[in-house]
Design a protein around this motif. Structure first.
Motif, PDB file in Angstrom:
ATOM      1  N   GLU A 189      -5.229   1.872 -10.948  1.00 32.16           N
ATOM      2  CA  GLU A 189      -6.445   1.081 -10.747  1.00 32.16           C
ATOM      3  C   GLU A 189      -6.928   1.138  -9.303  1.00 32.16           C
ATOM      4  O   GLU A 189      -8.122   1.217  -9.052  1.00 32.16           O
ATOM      5  N   GLN A 190      -6.010   1.113  -8.336  1.00 38.69           N
ATOM      6  CA  GLN A 190      -6.430   1.137  -6.934  1.00 38.69           C
ATOM      7  C   GLN A 190      -6.823   2.531  -6.463  1.00 38.69           C
ATOM      8  O   GLN A 190      -7.795   2.688  -5.734  1.00 38.69           O
TER       9      GLN A 190
ATOM     10  N   ALA B 228      -1.126  -0.741 -11.424  1.00 39.50           N
ATOM     11  CA  ALA B 228      -1.752  -1.109 -10.149  1.00 39.50           C
ATOM     12  C   ALA B 228      -2.115   0.134  -9.340  1.00 39.50           C
ATOM     13  O   ALA B 228      -3.182   0.190  -8.723  1.00 39.50           O
TER      14      ALA B 228
ATOM     15  N   ASP C  95      -9.974   3.719  -8.996  1.00 41.29           N
ATOM     16  CA  ASP C  95     -11.027   2.726  -9.204  1.00 41.29           C
ATOM     17  C   ASP C  95     -11.490   2.689 -10.667  1.00 41.29           C
ATOM     18  O   ASP C  95     -12.664   2.820 -10.975  1.00 41.29           O
TER      19      ASP C  95
ATOM     20  N   GLN D 270       0.820  -1.210   0.000  1.00 40.15           N
ATOM     21  CA  GLN D 270       0.000   0.000   0.000  1.00 40.15           C
ATOM     22  C   GLN D 270       0.852   1.258   0.000  1.00 40.15           C
ATOM     23  O   GLN D 270       0.520   2.230  -0.672  1.00 40.15           O
TER      24      GLN D 270
END
Length: 98
Positions: A47-48, A44, A51, A3
């Protein structure tokens, strides 16, 4: 990818006239990213954080310009930008007002 790294990969959106035209024509969003970022990390992170679904990512190393100063020659820092193409129907809106 952990994260903490996700929040550190993307530095800021790179918004210019050229990127605005690309955003309309090809559904592209351009980001300034860290110099050691890879395509899978950028995908990644986008996308995270936003969203959305990412179709593909292209990266480019931008060389810093050499400028004349009163002390002689100076050089701006090199940096990396990522062209992120979103899937059809996806969009990121940076001009959200409340």
């Amino acid at each position: 990818m952990n994260q903490e790294r996700i929040f550190n990969v993307l530095l800021r959106p790179h918004i210019t006239e050229k990127t605005a035209v690309a955003a309309d024509a090809q559904n592209l969003v351009v980001f300034k990213v860290t110099a050691d970022a890879t395509k899978p990390q950028v995908k990644a992170a986008v996308e995270q954080l936003f969203d959305v679904k990412v179709a593909d990512v292209r990266v480019a190393n931008v060389k810093g310009k050499t400028k004349r100063t009163r002390f002689g020659l100076g050089k701006r820092s090199d940096w990396k930008k990522a062209y992120v193409r979103l899937e059809q129907g996806q969009e990121i809106d940076f001009a959200v007002t409340e």
